[in-house]
Design a protein around this motif. Structure first.
Motif, PDB file in Angstrom:
ATOM      1  N   ARG A  63       0.800  -0.945   0.239  1.00 30.25           N
ATOM      2  CA  ARG A  63       0.122  -0.193  -0.247  1.00 30.25           C
ATOM      3  C   ARG A  63       0.776   1.628   0.190  1.00 30.25           C
ATOM      4  NH1 ARG A  63      -3.219  -2.872   3.937  1.00 30.25           N
ATOM      5  NH2 ARG A  63      -2.130  -1.510   5.912  1.00 30.25           N
ATOM      6  N   GLY A  66       1.842   2.684  -2.970  1.00 29.10           N
ATOM      7  CA  GLY A  66       1.144   2.806  -4.169  1.00 29.10           C
ATOM      8  C   GLY A  66       0.459   0.929  -5.608  1.00 29.10           C
ATOM      9  N   THR A 126       1.932  -3.120 -10.912  1.00 28.43           N
ATOM     10  CA  THR A 126       0.001  -2.207 -10.727  1.00 28.43           C
ATOM     11  C   THR A 126       0.422  -1.639 -11.834  1.00 28.43           C
ATOM     12  OG1 THR A 126       1.467  -0.364 -11.132  1.00 28.43           O
ATOM     13  CG2 THR A 126       1.384  -1.103  -8.876  1.00 28.43           C
ATOM     14  N   PRO A 130       3.603   4.872 -11.055  1.00 25.72           N
ATOM     15  CA  PRO A 130       3.216   6.213  -9.713  1.00 25.72           C
ATOM     16  C   PRO A 130       3.404   7.284 -10.208  1.00 25.72           C
ATOM     17  CG  PRO A 130       5.534   5.330  -9.879  1.00 25.72           C
ATOM     18  CD  PRO A 130       4.738   5.266 -11.041  1.00 25.72           C
TER      19      PRO A 130
END
Length: 131
Positions: A63, A66, A126, A130
């Protein structure tokens, strides 16, 4: 871009490691041991409880970098007694049954602390860069 996530452990600067590192969309979480907030081993003798603690720590690091459990693509579960893999697998399955990352369970001879029965590493990718 490279982002370092620390846990506050005094060993991080001494050893030269980070709890997690994010490079672009990739997040790697370091070997995570069952250490409680007070610095002691969580669940001595209990593989399931220790695995839950490792996952809690790793999820927090994800977390902070990200990412989330849904982004996890690989887990590594290291046990001092691989015959107890089902205890670790139960905790793993509670978090990852729907996500289904690739995973490996391996036996190791020992960890830094003799009370640790399990450590985990996690890799995630992800969906976005970011900000």
């Amino acid at each position: 871009m490279r982002e370092i996530v620390g846990s506050g452990s005094p060993l991080e600067p001494q050893i030269g490691f980070s709890r997690a590192v994010r490079a672009g969309n990739f997040v790697a979480v370091a070997g995570t041991a069952p250490i409680g907030e007070d610095g002691t081993t969580v669940g001595p003798g209990d593989v399931y409880a220790q695995t839950v603690r490792c996952l809690d720590i790793a999820e927090k690091a994800l977390r902070e970098a990200g990412a989330s459990l849904e982004d996890v693509v690989r887990t590594r579960v290291m046990l001092t007694d691989v015959t107890r893999w089902k205890e670790a697998a139960r905790a793993h399955g509670e978090r990852f049954a729907a996500i289904r990352p690739v995973t490996t369970f391996v036996e190791v001879s020992r960890f830094i602390e003799p009370d640790w029965l399990v450590e985990m590493e996690i890799d995630a990718v992800t969906g976005q860069e970011p900000s």
